[in-house]
Design an enzyme around this catalytic site. Structure first.
Site, PDB file in Angstrom:
ATOM      1  N   ARG A   1       0.824  -1.214   0.000  1.00 11.08           N
ATOM      2  CA  ARG A   1       0.000   0.000   0.000  1.00 11.08           C
ATOM      3  C   ARG A   1       0.859   1.266   0.000  1.00 11.08           C
ATOM      4  O   ARG A   1       0.522   2.275   0.605  1.00 11.08           O
ATOM      5  CB  ARG A   1      -0.948   0.031   1.205  1.00 11.08           C
ATOM      6  CG  ARG A   1      -1.918  -1.133   1.285  1.00 11.08           C
ATOM      7  CD  ARG A   1      -2.898  -1.164   0.112  1.00 11.08           C
ATOM      8  NE  ARG A   1      -3.792  -2.310   0.267  1.00 11.08           N
ATOM      9  CZ  ARG A   1      -3.548  -3.520  -0.220  1.00 11.08           C
ATOM     10  NH1 ARG A   1      -2.446  -3.755  -0.914  1.00 11.08           N
ATOM     11  NH2 ARG A   1      -4.394  -4.513  -0.036  1.00 11.08           N
TER      12      ARG A   1
ATOM     13  N   SER B   1     -11.433  -0.579   2.815  1.00  7.56           N
ATOM     14  CA  SER B   1     -10.642  -0.920   4.002  1.00  7.56           C
ATOM     15  C   SER B   1      -9.988   0.344   4.553  1.00  7.56           C
ATOM     16  O   SER B   1      -9.226   1.003   3.856  1.00  7.56           O
ATOM     17  CB  SER B   1      -9.573  -1.955   3.644  1.00  7.56           C
ATOM     18  OG  SER B   1     -10.166  -3.142   3.182  1.00  7.56           O
TER      19      SER B   1
ATOM     20  N   GLU C   1      -5.416   3.627   5.898  1.00  2.67           N
ATOM     21  CA  GLU C   1      -5.093   3.609   4.473  1.00  2.67           C
ATOM     22  C   GLU C   1      -5.407   4.946   3.808  1.00  2.67           C
ATOM     23  O   GLU C   1      -4.606   5.447   3.029  1.00  2.67           O
ATOM     24  CB  GLU C   1      -5.873   2.480   3.760  1.00  2.67           C
ATOM     25  CG  GLU C   1      -5.233   1.123   3.895  1.00  2.67           C
ATOM     26  CD  GLU C   1      -5.743   0.135   2.861  1.00  2.67           C
ATOM     27  OE1 GLU C   1      -6.084   0.571   1.727  1.00  2.67           O
ATOM     28  OE2 GLU C   1      -5.815  -1.069   3.156  1.00  2.67           O
TER      29      GLU C   1
END
Length: 342
Positions: free
Chosen positions: A168, A242, A338
């Site tokens: 990520r 998420s 995130e």
């Protein structure tokens, strides 16, 4: 402030972020060609403003109004470029919808992106976050990209190594890459395609369909079905997918946690570290289905924070902080969000 480009002012971003946060941009520009970016850079007043580059708004939490210029990247276009002995090469402009692009590649008979079906956002955002799901990541099929350097005004090309992909993460989230605006992305899709069924839930779902040799489209359809079952549609309830990364911890720390919590969900990594399931940690702390103000945790998936209607970015931020504090207190693990907080 003078410029030949058409700015809008006090522009609502509510429909340009998947959380549905009602924040405003002091100035807003919908970017449909590269020349507009050059014009912004050539205007001293515009170039001096705080700047937010916006794609699909699916990995963003607006904590308040933005006191500067929002550049909404809406560049369009996609094509099959060429092929060699091993790959088919395809290219898409940064403003193309990611899921629609994945479906388009499948319609061309090209596999490779199917595990990343139904991820919200745009093509331009995919390398920034190195988006991933069901055992696949952008970096697995990435070839190169073109970007506009807002410092020099030049167009630069970056290959996979230059993008510094990690979990990520990429150079675009680092200080040395934040001046780059992605214009288009190229992918190398394998000619000798094999289904990626490393993710157990996906493998089981494919097996239940009775497919011993699933096609790329069948894998995509299975991924879409799983995602729709587990995750809320941003068009119906505001969310950014998420919300927390699955934390990576040293093997020794994981062993200590397992001694205390035998049911701990963990996945060993090649370097000996362990990836923990953030959703499991949050669920065990009792947050699934709970709310704080108008922000809440999705009842079907503890990893997803939602806007239950009229939530502010500050309310979502407060909920996230409360979850982080509980997980830290119980497990000694720090959850990292995130989405980018703006």
């Amino acid at each position: 402030m003078q410029s030949h480009i058409s700015l809008q002012h006090q522009f609502s971003l509510k429909h340009l972020n998947t959380f549905g946060i009602d924040a405003r941009a002091q100035h807003y520009l919908r970017v449909t060609d590269e020349g507009q970016l050059r014009a912004v850079l050539a205007d001293p007043a515009l170039a001096a403003l705080p700047r937010l580059v916006l794609g699909g708004g699916s990995n963003l939490l607006l904590t308040g109004d933005f006191p500067g210029l929002v550049l909404h990247i809406a560049l369009e276009g996609k094509e099959v470029l060429s092929s060699d002995g091993q790959h088919h090469y395809v290219r898409a402009a940064a403003g193309e919808n990611w899921h629609a692009f994945v479906q388009w590649t499948l319609a061309q008979g090209l596999g490779g992106l199917e595990n990343l079906s139904l991820i919200p956002g745009t093509v331009g955002a995919a390398p920034i976050q190195n988006i991933g799901a069901y055992g696949a990541e952008t970096k697995d099929v990435f070839h190169s990209l073109r970007a506009f350097d807002t410092t020099s005004g030049e167009i630069v090309t970056l290959d996979s190594a230059a993008c510094r992909f990690a979990y990520r993460d990429s150079i675009f989230k680092m200080a040395e890459g934040k001046q780059l605006i992605i214009l288009e992305v190229s992918f190398a899709l394998p000619k000798a395609w094999q289904p990626n069924l490393r993710y157990a839930e996906l493998a089981t779902a494919v097996q239940q369909q009775g497919w011993t040799a699933p096609t790329p489209q069948q894998v995509a359809d299975t991924v879409i079905a799983i995602r729709r079952r587990k995750l809320p549609d941003p068009a119906e309830i505001g969310n950014a997918g998420s919300f927390f990364k699955n934390p990576l911890v040293p093997g020794e720390q994981c062993a200590r946690l397992l001694a205390q919590f035998p049911e701990l969900v963990h996945h060993r990594q090649a370097d000996g570290s362990e990836k923990l399931a953030a959703g499991w940690l949050i669920d065990q702390c009792g947050w699934k289905g709970k709310s704080l103000g108008r922000a809440g945790v999705y009842p079907k998936q503890a990893l997803v924070l939602v806007n239950n209607g009229g939530a502010t970015g500050a309310e979502v931020q407060a909920l996230a902080a409360a979850i982080q504090a509980d997980v830290q207190a119980r497990y000694g693990v720090r959850l990292e969000p995130e989405p980018v907080f703006v």
